[in-house]
Design a protein around this motif. Structure first.
Motif, PDB file in Angstrom:
ATOM      1  N   ASP A  85       1.239  -1.160   0.102  1.00 23.07           N
ATOM      2  CA  ASP A  85       0.391  -0.239   0.243  1.00 23.07           C
ATOM      3  C   ASP A  85       0.660   1.183   0.146  1.00 23.07           C
ATOM      4  OD1 ASP A  85      -2.254  -1.185   0.149  1.00 23.07           O
ATOM      5  OD2 ASP A  85      -3.013  -0.595   2.415  1.00 23.07           O
ATOM      6  N   ASP A  86       0.075   1.850  -0.253  1.00 21.39           N
ATOM      7  CA  ASP A  86       0.989   3.200  -0.625  1.00 21.39           C
ATOM      8  C   ASP A  86       1.382   4.225  -1.379  1.00 21.39           C
ATOM      9  OD1 ASP A  86      -0.626   3.477   2.127  1.00 21.39           O
ATOM     10  OD2 ASP A  86       1.552   3.419   3.087  1.00 21.39           O
ATOM     11  N   HIS A 139      -5.707   3.445  -4.526  1.00 22.94           N
ATOM     12  CA  HIS A 139      -5.510   3.799  -2.745  1.00 22.94           C
ATOM     13  C   HIS A 139      -5.964   4.791  -2.297  1.00 22.94           C
ATOM     14  CE1 HIS A 139      -4.513   2.641   1.620  1.00 22.94           C
ATOM     15  NE2 HIS A 139      -3.117   3.252   1.708  1.00 22.94           N
ATOM     16  N   HIS A 152      -5.018   9.964   0.343  1.00 24.74           N
ATOM     17  CA  HIS A 152      -4.685   8.336   1.725  1.00 24.74           C
ATOM     18  C   HIS A 152      -5.807   9.202   2.870  1.00 24.74           C
ATOM     19  CE1 HIS A 152      -2.951   6.074   3.839  1.00 24.74           C
ATOM     20  NE2 HIS A 152      -2.525   5.239   3.587  1.00 24.74           N
TER      21      HIS A 152
END
Ligand code: ZN
Length: 272
Positions: A72-73, A127, A131
């Protein structure tokens, strides 16, 4: 199709039949060549050991769960360290990208890196855009976080994007409905649980910490699932303490209603 091709097709499908259909999806974030005090940063040496375990489990056609790697990220270390290690062992992973950070945030991948990752056969998913926790978003924010993120990735990479992983793992029924409307077929959560292929609408994952040894993961994926059940229970206790319960009912509803609009009071906060 000539006879040889038919034979080959049969061999391939037999091979695929032998692959266990039960999976454990693992969630990584950042890798570093040296040790870190951040619990979700994994040292590259440790990641190599994990990957070696995944290769061994595949070779042995283990009857337990097959681990699958996700990140993720969109951290730059995914491109610099993770992808080469995976590639050297013939493994692929899914990389979920915070699209608004791409190319304009230090420490995260830019479009050239993402393109290279995609072209090398790794999978890309979204994602979100900023965020932001999706449960805190207005309808308009959800559009940006879900639709703009997906369309931008598709446009820049020239491929269809159908998977989304939830920032902070947070979701509720409204978020899942918005994900479906935005064109996502699968939503990846942080709920540790075994999955069976073909995947459903939500996919649970185990969040990997830097101190998790390969032996510990090997124990979780054994045919006897007691260790994984224990981890699942611990997660639920923590989620309860943080007031995150209710998700599982939303999730079931979403799966049940599938492509239909859920009615407005179908949720419930008492469910686990
Ligand atoms: Zn994240």
């Amino acid at each position: 199709m000539n006879e040889q091709q038919i034979l080959r097709a049969e061999v391939i499908s037999k091979d695929q039949m032998q692959e266990p259909s039960r999976r454990l999806y693992l969630l990584y974030h950042e890798l570093r060549p040296s040790e870190s005090q951040y619990s979700y940063v994994v040292e590259t040496g440790m990641f190599e050991k994990h990957v070696e375990l995944f290769v061994q489990l595949r070779k042995a056609k283990s009857s337990g769960l097959w681990p699958e790697v996700t990140f993720d990220d969109g951290h730059i270390s995914n491109f610099e360290y993770a992808a080469p290690i995976l590639q050297s062992r013939g493994l692929t992973a899914q990389f979920f990208i915070t699209v608004g950070w791409t190319g304009n945030r230090d420490g995260y991948m830019g479009w050239p890196e993402l393109r290279a990752l995609h072209e090398s056969g790794q999978s890309i998913g979204a994602h979100g855009w900023t965020h932001t926790l999706l449960t805190h978003c207005t309808e308009k924010d959800l559009q940006t976080e879900l639709s703009t993120a997906r369309l931008t990735l598709e446009d820049k990479l020239g491929t269809s994007i159908t998977t989304m992983s939830l920032p902070g793992g947070r979701y509720n029924r409204r978020v899942l409905v918005a994900c479906e409307k935005a064109g996502y077929l699968q939503v990846y959560t942080s709920v540790p649980r075994a999955e069976t292929l073909p995947l459903g609408a939500t996919v649970g994952r185990l969040n990997i910490r830097g101190d998790m040894q390969p032996e510990w993961i090997a124990n979780l994926v054994q045919p006897d699932r007691s260790a994984l059940s224990r981890v699942g229970r611990q997660y639920r206790v923590k989620a309860a303490a943080k007031g995150l319960l209710g998700d599982r009912l939303y999730e079931k509803l979403w799966a049940l209603l599938n492509r239909k609009e859920p009615d407005s009071d179908a949720g419930g906060d008492n469910a686990e």
